[in-house]
Design a protein around this motif. Structure first.
Motif, PDB file in Angstrom:
ATOM      1  N   LYS A 156       9.409   2.760  -1.264  1.00 34.92           N
ATOM      2  CA  LYS A 156       8.349   1.888  -1.787  1.00 34.92           C
ATOM      3  C   LYS A 156       8.928   0.535  -2.227  1.00 34.92           C
ATOM      4  O   LYS A 156       8.663   0.049  -3.322  1.00 34.92           O
ATOM      5  CB  LYS A 156       7.629   2.568  -2.959  1.00 34.92           C
ATOM      6  CG  LYS A 156       7.017   3.928  -2.642  1.00 34.92           C
ATOM      7  CD  LYS A 156       5.811   3.811  -1.748  1.00 34.92           C
ATOM      8  CE  LYS A 156       5.196   5.168  -1.455  1.00 34.92           C
ATOM      9  NZ  LYS A 156       4.521   5.770  -2.600  1.00 34.92           N
ATOM     10  N   VAL A 158       2.944   2.296   9.116  1.00 36.32           N
ATOM     11  CA  VAL A 158       3.014   1.235   8.109  1.00 36.32           C
ATOM     12  C   VAL A 158       2.662  -0.092   8.781  1.00 36.32           C
ATOM     13  O   VAL A 158       3.157  -0.381   9.871  1.00 36.32           O
ATOM     14  CB  VAL A 158       4.421   1.135   7.478  1.00 36.32           C
ATOM     15  CG1 VAL A 158       4.459   0.048   6.406  1.00 36.32           C
ATOM     16  CG2 VAL A 158       4.849   2.472   6.891  1.00 36.32           C
ATOM     17  N   LYS A 216       3.067   5.828  -7.592  1.00 30.82           N
ATOM     18  CA  LYS A 216       3.020   4.450  -8.059  1.00 30.82           C
ATOM     19  C   LYS A 216       4.412   3.999  -8.473  1.00 30.82           C
ATOM     20  O   LYS A 216       5.365   4.783  -8.509  1.00 30.82           O
ATOM     21  CB  LYS A 216       2.048   4.325  -9.233  1.00 30.82           C
ATOM     22  CG  LYS A 216       0.637   4.810  -8.916  1.00 30.82           C
ATOM     23  CD  LYS A 216       0.029   4.042  -7.751  1.00 30.82           C
ATOM     24  CE  LYS A 216      -1.395   4.513  -7.461  1.00 30.82           C
ATOM     25  NZ  LYS A 216      -1.977   3.875  -6.262  1.00 30.82           N
ATOM     26  N   ASP A 220      -0.387  -6.988   6.400  1.00 28.54           N
ATOM     27  CA  ASP A 220      -1.490  -7.935   6.546  1.00 28.54           C
ATOM     28  C   ASP A 220      -0.927  -9.348   6.534  1.00 28.54           C
ATOM     29  O   ASP A 220      -0.252  -9.748   5.585  1.00 28.54           O
ATOM     30  CB  ASP A 220      -2.500  -7.760   5.412  1.00 28.54           C
ATOM     31  CG  ASP A 220      -3.236  -6.431   5.484  1.00 28.54           C
ATOM     32  OD1 ASP A 220      -3.530  -6.003   6.616  1.00 28.54           O
ATOM     33  OD2 ASP A 220      -3.505  -5.824   4.437  1.00 28.54           O
ATOM     34  N   GLU A 279      -3.114  -8.054  11.523  1.00 26.42           N
ATOM     35  CA  GLU A 279      -2.345  -6.897  11.081  1.00 26.42           C
ATOM     36  C   GLU A 279      -1.167  -6.632  12.015  1.00 26.42           C
ATOM     37  O   GLU A 279      -1.338  -6.512  13.227  1.00 26.42           O
ATOM     38  CB  GLU A 279      -3.249  -5.659  11.031  1.00 26.42           C
ATOM     39  CG  GLU A 279      -2.554  -4.408  10.527  1.00 26.42           C
ATOM     40  CD  GLU A 279      -3.446  -3.180  10.553  1.00 26.42           C
ATOM     41  OE1 GLU A 279      -3.190  -2.246   9.791  1.00 26.42           O
ATOM     42  OE2 GLU A 279      -4.404  -3.160  11.358  1.00 26.42           O
ATOM     43  N   ASP A 328       1.671   8.895  -2.410  1.00 31.74           N
ATOM     44  CA  ASP A 328       0.783   8.126  -3.289  1.00 31.74           C
ATOM     45  C   ASP A 328       1.418   7.776  -4.637  1.00 31.74           C
ATOM     46  O   ASP A 328       0.716   7.369  -5.565  1.00 31.74           O
ATOM     47  CB  ASP A 328      -0.524   8.906  -3.516  1.00 31.74           C
ATOM     48  CG  ASP A 328      -1.266   9.183  -2.216  1.00 31.74           C
ATOM     49  OD1 ASP A 328      -1.293   8.271  -1.361  1.00 31.74           O
ATOM     50  OD2 ASP A 328      -1.791  10.295  -2.054  1.00 31.74           O
ATOM     51  N   LYS A 339       3.659  -6.356  -1.262  1.00 33.84           N
ATOM     52  CA  LYS A 339       2.268  -5.936  -1.476  1.00 33.84           C
ATOM     53  C   LYS A 339       1.402  -6.134  -0.239  1.00 33.84           C
ATOM     54  O   LYS A 339       0.310  -5.560  -0.145  1.00 33.84           O
ATOM     55  CB  LYS A 339       1.676  -6.693  -2.663  1.00 33.84           C
ATOM     56  CG  LYS A 339       2.308  -6.317  -4.003  1.00 33.84           C
ATOM     57  CD  LYS A 339       1.659  -7.069  -5.149  1.00 33.84           C
ATOM     58  CE  LYS A 339       2.298  -6.663  -6.481  1.00 33.84           C
ATOM     59  NZ  LYS A 339       1.694  -7.389  -7.629  1.00 33.84           N
ATOM     60  N   THR A 340       1.857  -6.959   0.692  1.00 37.48           N
ATOM     61  CA  THR A 340       1.095  -7.170   1.922  1.00 37.48           C
ATOM     62  C   THR A 340       1.184  -5.971   2.866  1.00 37.48           C
ATOM     63  O   THR A 340       0.489  -5.931   3.883  1.00 37.48           O
ATOM     64  CB  THR A 340       1.599  -8.422   2.665  1.00 37.48           C
ATOM     65  OG1 THR A 340       3.015  -8.302   2.880  1.00 37.48           O
ATOM     66  CG2 THR A 340       1.308  -9.681   1.856  1.00 37.48           C
ATOM     67  N   SER A 341       2.044  -5.005   2.544  1.00 42.98           N
ATOM     68  CA  SER A 341       2.204  -3.821   3.392  1.00 42.98           C
ATOM     69  C   SER A 341       1.290  -2.703   2.919  1.00 42.98           C
ATOM     70  O   SER A 341       0.828  -2.691   1.778  1.00 42.98           O
ATOM     71  CB  SER A 341       3.660  -3.339   3.355  1.00 42.98           C
ATOM     72  OG  SER A 341       3.963  -2.820   2.073  1.00 42.98           O
ATOM     73  N   LYS A 342       1.063  -1.748   3.801  1.00 45.47           N
ATOM     74  CA  LYS A 342       0.272  -0.572   3.428  1.00 45.47           C
ATOM     75  C   LYS A 342       0.645   0.593   4.339  1.00 45.47           C
ATOM     76  O   LYS A 342       0.994   0.405   5.509  1.00 45.47           O
ATOM     77  CB  LYS A 342      -1.225  -0.860   3.535  1.00 45.47           C
ATOM     78  CG  LYS A 342      -1.705  -1.229   4.929  1.00 45.47           C
ATOM     79  CD  LYS A 342      -3.196  -1.540   4.924  1.00 45.47           C
ATOM     80  CE  LYS A 342      -3.668  -2.004   6.318  1.00 45.47           C
ATOM     81  NZ  LYS A 342      -5.097  -2.375   6.317  1.00 45.47           N
ATOM     82  N   ILE A 343       0.583   1.787   3.763  1.00 46.98           N
ATOM     83  CA  ILE A 343       0.764   3.003   4.554  1.00 46.98           C
ATOM     84  C   ILE A 343      -0.609   3.381   5.103  1.00 46.98           C
ATOM     85  O   ILE A 343      -1.499   3.796   4.359  1.00 46.98           O
ATOM     86  CB  ILE A 343       1.367   4.136   3.709  1.00 46.98           C
ATOM     87  CG1 ILE A 343       2.791   3.770   3.273  1.00 46.98           C
ATOM     88  CG2 ILE A 343       1.386   5.444   4.502  1.00 46.98           C
ATOM     89  CD1 ILE A 343       3.454   4.801   2.378  1.00 46.98           C
ATOM     90  N   LYS A 344      -0.796   3.194   6.413  1.00 46.95           N
ATOM     91  CA  LYS A 344      -2.096   3.431   7.030  1.00 46.95           C
ATOM     92  C   LYS A 344      -2.402   4.919   7.152  1.00 46.95           C
ATOM     93  O   LYS A 344      -3.556   5.336   7.008  1.00 46.95           O
ATOM     94  CB  LYS A 344      -2.146   2.795   8.421  1.00 46.95           C
ATOM     95  CG  LYS A 344      -2.111   1.279   8.410  1.00 46.95           C
ATOM     96  CD  LYS A 344      -2.202   0.726   9.822  1.00 46.95           C
ATOM     97  CE  LYS A 344      -3.534   1.051  10.476  1.00 46.95           C
ATOM     98  NZ  LYS A 344      -3.650   0.442  11.823  1.00 46.95           N
TER      99      LYS A 344
END
Length: 339
Positions: A57, A13, A81, A16, A21, A79, A61-66
């Protein structure tokens, strides 16, 4: 073997930011069994909370599961929502946050805050929800439940508020509970009561708990297994006995050496020199190398793999390699107990 209630497979995780990053969680794999208490320990900023909030979750929103997968009770939710996650939060997974003073709404009676979750996930009448809410207050050890049900949070002490937060989290009978520093803001006596309460609830309901903490003393009291995190990675994982009586990673040696309870009278409290790395640009190799007095040349070049110490105990350090020099751990609870 029974399938784990939760599996994380190579989870990474990041966030941004305007500076680049930030790699908060890096390639984490672990399992949580049904009815188990798994403690996640490490210094502030090591990724404990980010990892748990990634499962729910709850990250911005600046986070992401890489990369990686999140599997809950056999179902891949990586995935999912927001609409799908709302069905899982409370009913399947729930969380107790660090500070009960800010978790509760100060203007709304405790009872209403508990029944809100019950009505949402169970579609019951207000009367049935109230009955269930009073039962939850009784479960978490609040006396005079009907009277306390209608009071606002400022009528409760810090320990009672934490019990109320726990009641809200357990209101819809979740299978997994994330307890994030659930005893940090409490005094020692109340802390012990909350830990006993969590153990009692686990024994009564069979719930699985991920207990996040930086306090090894607390972890020793409650955990079945322990995972130690550093710089976003799990560096050692095993049963509580494995970690406390047979630690193999130099970072864990440092943490154990710094325990006040294990420091002899008149001796200075041990510390780990340096500071954790900035995760905007993680160092190559083992992130702990620069603070590790036992570091090998390869630690600065390559990330160590997970070595198997025993079927229940794994550690990521090059000191476990067959070519590495044999170093006797500087800390041992067994040795100290004998002394």
């Amino acid at each position: 073997m029974e399938e784990p209630i939760l599996q994380l497979k190579n989870l990474s995780v990041s966030f941004d930011t305007k500076n680049g990053e930030v790699e908060a969680v890096r390639d984490v794999s672990l399992t949580l069994k049904k009815g188990e208490i798994l403690a996640i320990v490490g210094e502030s900023g090591c990724g404990k909370t980010v990892m748990s909030q990634a499962v729910l979750k709850l990250l911005p929103k600046t986070s992401k599961i890489k990369q990686g997968r999140i599997i809950v009770d056999g179902e891949d939710i990586t995935d999912y929502k927001e609409k799908e996650m709302r069905k899982l939060r409370g009913s399947v997974m729930s969380m107790v946050f660090q500070d009960p003073m800010t978790t509760l709404n100060p203007t709304i009676p405790i009872g209403k805050q508990i029944t809100e979750a019950i009505v949402k996930h169970n579609k019951v009448s207000k009367e049935e929800a109230k009955k269930r809410g009073i039962e939850m207050l009784n479960l978490v050890g609040i006396n005079r439940q009907e009277e306390m049900f209608s009071l606002q949070p400022h009528f409760f002490s810090g320990g009672m508020r934490q019990r109320c937060v726990l009641a809200i989290a357990l209101a819809s009978n979740p299978q997994i509970l994330f307890a994030d520093e659930a005893t940090t803001a409490l005094d020692v006596t109340v802390q012990a009561k909350i830990l006993d309460l969590l153990l009692d609830i686990r024994n009564k309901t069979g719930i699985s708990i991920i207990f996040i903490s930086h306090d090894l003393g607390v972890v020793a009291r409650i955990a079945d297994r322990v995972a130690v995190m550093y710089a976003g990675k799990i560096v050692e994982i095993g049963t509580a006995e494995d970690i406390f009586y047979n630690p193999r990673h130099p970072y864990v040696w440092g943490l154990m050496s710094a325990l006040p309870a294990l420091t002899k009278a008149g001796d200075s409290l041990a510390t780990i020199p340096g500071t954790p790395p900035i995760m905007l640009n993680p160092p190559p190799g083992d992130a702990f190398a620069i603070r590790n007095r036992y570091a090998l040349a390869i630690d600065y070049e390559e990330m160590p793999p997970m070595y198997e110490v025993s079927p229940t105990h794994y550690v990521a350090t090059w000191l476990m390699d067959e070519k590495a020099p044999k170093i006797k751990p500087p800390i041992s609870l067994k040795r100290m107990e004998k002394e």
